[in-house]
Scaffold this active site. Structure first.
Site, PDB file in Angstrom:
ATOM      1  N   HIS A 190     -11.276  -4.491  10.345  1.00  0.00           N
ATOM      2  CA  HIS A 190     -11.861  -4.200   9.034  1.00  0.00           C
ATOM      3  C   HIS A 190     -13.063  -3.269   9.113  1.00  0.00           C
ATOM      4  CE1 HIS A 190      -9.261  -7.216   7.271  1.00  0.00           C
ATOM      5  NE2 HIS A 190      -9.748  -6.935   6.084  1.00  0.00           N
TER       6      HIS A 190
ATOM      7  N   GLU B 279       0.800  -1.228   0.000  1.00  0.00           N
ATOM      8  CA  GLU B 279       0.000   0.000   0.000  1.00  0.00           C
ATOM      9  C   GLU B 279       0.829   1.274   0.000  1.00  0.00           C
ATOM     10  OE1 GLU B 279      -0.735  -2.681   1.745  1.00  0.00           O
ATOM     11  OE2 GLU B 279      -2.798  -3.185   1.206  1.00  0.00           O
TER      12      GLU B 279
END
Ligand SMILES: Cc1ncc(C[n+]2csc(CCOP(=O)(O)OP(=O)(O)O)c2C)c(N)n1
Lengths: 325, 344
Positions: free
Chosen positions: B148, B79
């Site tokens: 999440h 990322e």
């Protein structure tokens, strides 16, 4: 070796040395503040590699980047003025020593977070590859940076997509005060690219000719479409990591040993011996460098400080509340 | 005064639809991507599984086949580095759209977003621009547990040099992505995982309001409910509940968290004299704190009570479904909070 190139190497290194020593003096006088990371001892790397690059190639560097900018052709005065934090600086006084940028010369930084240079170089390389441009990115970093995730993430991506990047590791043996064998399981940086299938070589970073040749070959290799290359240039910095660091972690013996192989002196000796420059010419080049640095300081000192906090360059800071001040 | 402060909302999420196509949010984003890629060769899309697979929420479906690997690029799980790659490409002429699979993983790209993208223009004295778009789904979805299910807008709101948009409708998602790609500065689009499959009116030719302009989703004279992203739905449901009791709440969809369209908020408060911010993020140090403070500072003499907040609980999101539901504002919580203030 051509005579003009020999003179160029010599002048570049003399200029770099004088510039950095002068910056240290200006720092001591209070004209430069903040973090100041100097380059004496490492000149052969910037000079040898950048003199092998084309004007179209991009350069991405770190916070120890004054000399990269100088050799790339950024006017001395604008580099010094940036260290002074003045409007005449190449970043208008908003960046400082660690954030030099010169769009015209494709000099893209100037990053103070260790490891940032890798993805930026990959991004420039991605753009070049996507558009089929012939240019290459030169990406500079220290031995300490190779333990950042971005190094490995980036090597994977540039190898995967064959991006035109030449990685130039300035292995000066130290990550601030931590010596390379204490921060890396494998201290030979060029051996750490094997897992990514990237061609890599060790280069004597105290020898400007060796760096030049290796970079020239690497650039050719990349331009011919053979994928990225990494060069580990083994060098040494004479001073502490920054002005705040007295470098007490290493012995005078070690420093003196390395100083005996000074890239500037050894090259001058060689060039004079080969008859590429005479002793008088060397002295003249040195004087010219001294004058150039003098002028740069004068320019910086006269350049006004920036006044506008927002400078119109910020992302609409005054509009944060929908246009109401 | 902005013409967008109220009404004019036929394309809104739950507003009555004008006879126009109806689409889901992911489809609107998909069309926006298609358009920006077609219009400008400098645009490329990059992220994990955005190519062959078509995106975790189908947002980039079909684009890989149409534009090829260089323009719609599948990345390794890196990322920080592929976002940083976007910064590098943006510096030399590219207009990358980076998808971070969820905002939780955006934390790994904070260096590229905050230290690089948001700083380059300023610290280069204006010489560099970073036309980077970062899109990322987030929010509390369905029992995805603590790692999440985060709302991290407060982290990005505090970063000078960034803009943060929070589209809640198909039309806004379409407009704001296109506006973000055209903009020369870095912009973060915080999308909500539960909104991707929400349907709403969609007109690709409708003229877009400014990206930061708030919109009044429901008019009302008694109370102002300020929300963004999925909480707009919650606020609208609360407003219906309250309307049955004779309390008319005005519901404002902020659409942007940096900047904030305070003009629209102040206008509403001038009418209603009471306001409540509804946010999914934790209350402490969150978006609602900024909104409430700004409104209290500027509309003090219009307010009959301090600006109130209903927010997510200050806990990591629990996995258990019932607890999860209790950890974020529900319409009943909002309605109840309004009732309390209306009594006072
Ligand atoms: C991410 C990050 N961690 C730590 C630092 C602090 N720091 C600045 S320079 C440096 C050492 C870097 O060494 P190296 O990469 O070998 O480069 P050199 O300074 O030797 O040129 C450290 C730890 C930083 N700037 N960024």
């Amino acid at each position: 070796m051509r005579r003009d190139l020999a003179r160029q190497f010599l002048y570049d290194m003399l200029l770099a040395r004088r510039f950095e020593l002068r910056a240290a003096e200006e720092y001591a006088q209070g004209n430069i503040a903040g973090f100041l990371h100097l380059y004496p001892g490492e000149e052969a790397v910037a000079v040898g590699s950048l003199r092998a690059a084309d004007p179209g190639d991009y350069v991405v560097s770190t916070y120890r980047e004054h000399v990269h900018a100088l050799v790339r052709g950024t006017p001395l005065g604008s580099v010094m003025a940036e260290l002074f934090g003045r409007t005449g600086g190449c970043s208008g006084g908003y960046g400082g020593s660690m954030h030099l940028f010169d769009v015209e010369r494709r000099f893209l930084g100037g990053y103070a977070i260790v490891g940032e240079t890798f993805p930026v170089a990959a991004g420039v390389g991605y753009w070049l590859a996507m558009n089929g441009e012939p240019d290459v990115v030169l990406c500079y970093f220290g031995d300490g940076a190779v333990n950042q995730g971005t190094f490995h993430e980036t090597l994977n991506m540039v190898a995967l997509w064959d991006l035109p990047v030449v990685f130039l590791c300035e292995n000066n043996h130290y990550q601030i005060g931590t010596e390379v064998h204490r921060h890396s399981a494998v201290s030979h940086v060029h051996r750490r690219t094997g897992g990514y299938g990237i061609e890599a070589h060790w280069v004597d970073g105290m020898d400007v000719r060796a760096v030049h040749e290796a970079t020239r070959d690497a650039l050719r290799h990349v331009r011919e479409g053979n994928g990225p290359v990494l060069l580990e240039c083994e060098t040494y910095r004479y001073r502490g990591h920054s002005m705040a660091d007295p470098a007490a972690y290493r012995s005078a013996l070690e420093v003196n040993e390395l100083r005996a192989r000074d890239p500037l002196l050894t090259f001058r000796e060689w060039a004079e011996g080969e008859g590429w420059v005479s002793a008088t010419e060397s002295a003249e080049l040195d004087q010219a460098a001294e004058r150039a640095v003098e002028e740069a300081v004068a320019f910086a000192a006269e350049s006004p400080p920036p006044r506008d906090l927002h400078a119109g360059v910020h992302v609409r800071p005054l509009d944060l509340y929908g246009g109401r001040p | 005064m902005s013409q967008w402060k109220k009404g004019n909302d036929q394309a809104g999420l739950l507003a009555p639809a004008r006879p126009a196509e109806r689409l889901q949010v992911w489809e609107a984003l998909n069309i926006a991507h298609d358009r920006v890629l077609a219009e400008d060769d400098a645009v490329f899309v990059m992220g994990e599984d955005v190519g062959l697979f078509g995106g975790s929420y189908r947002v980039t479906q079909g684009l890989y086949a149409k534009y090829g690997a260089w323009r719609v690029r599948d990345t390794p799980i890196s990322e920080n580095s592929f976002t940083g790659l976007g910064v590098g490409a943006a510096l030399v002429g590219g207009r990358p759209v980076i998808e971070l699979m969820t905002v939780n993983f955006a934390l790994l790209a904070m260096d590229a977003i905050i230290n690089m993208a948001a700083k380059m223009r300023y610290m280069s004295g204006g010489a560099l621009r970073v036309p980077l778009v970062v899109r990322t789904p987030g929010g509390v979805a369905r029992q995805l547990a603590a790692q999440h299910s985060q709302r991290l807008e407060h982290l990005f709101m505090n970063v000078p040099g960034l803009r943060v948009a929070t589209p809640a409708t198909p039309q806004d998602a379409y407009w704001q992505l296109r506006q973000a790609v055209r903009d020369d500065d870095p912009i973060l689009l915080l999308e909500h995982e539960l909104l991707y499959f929400r349907e709403g009116a969609f007109d690709p030719e409708a003229e877009a309001p400014p990206m930061h302009a708030a919109r009044v989703r429901r008019e009302g004279g008694h109370f102002t409910l300020i929300a963004y992203s999925r909480m707009v739905e919650v606020a609208l449901e609360a407003a219906e509940e309250l309307a049955a009791e004779g309390i008319e709440a005005e519901v404002i969809d902020l659409r942007s968290l940096r900047p904030i369209d305070l003009v629209t908020l102040q206008d509403s408060v001038t009418k209603t004299h009471r306001a409540l911010v509804v946010e999914e993020d934790c209350r402490f140090g969150g978006a609602g704190a900024e909104i409430a403070a700004a409104l209290n500072e500027r509309s003090f003499f219009e307010l009959e009570a301090p600006v109130a907040r209903v927010a997510g609980a200050d806990v990591p999101t629990p996995y258990n479904g019932a607890l999860e539901a209790a950890s974020i504002p529900r319409p009943g919580d909002v309605a109840e909070a309004v009732r309390e203030w209306m009594v006072g």
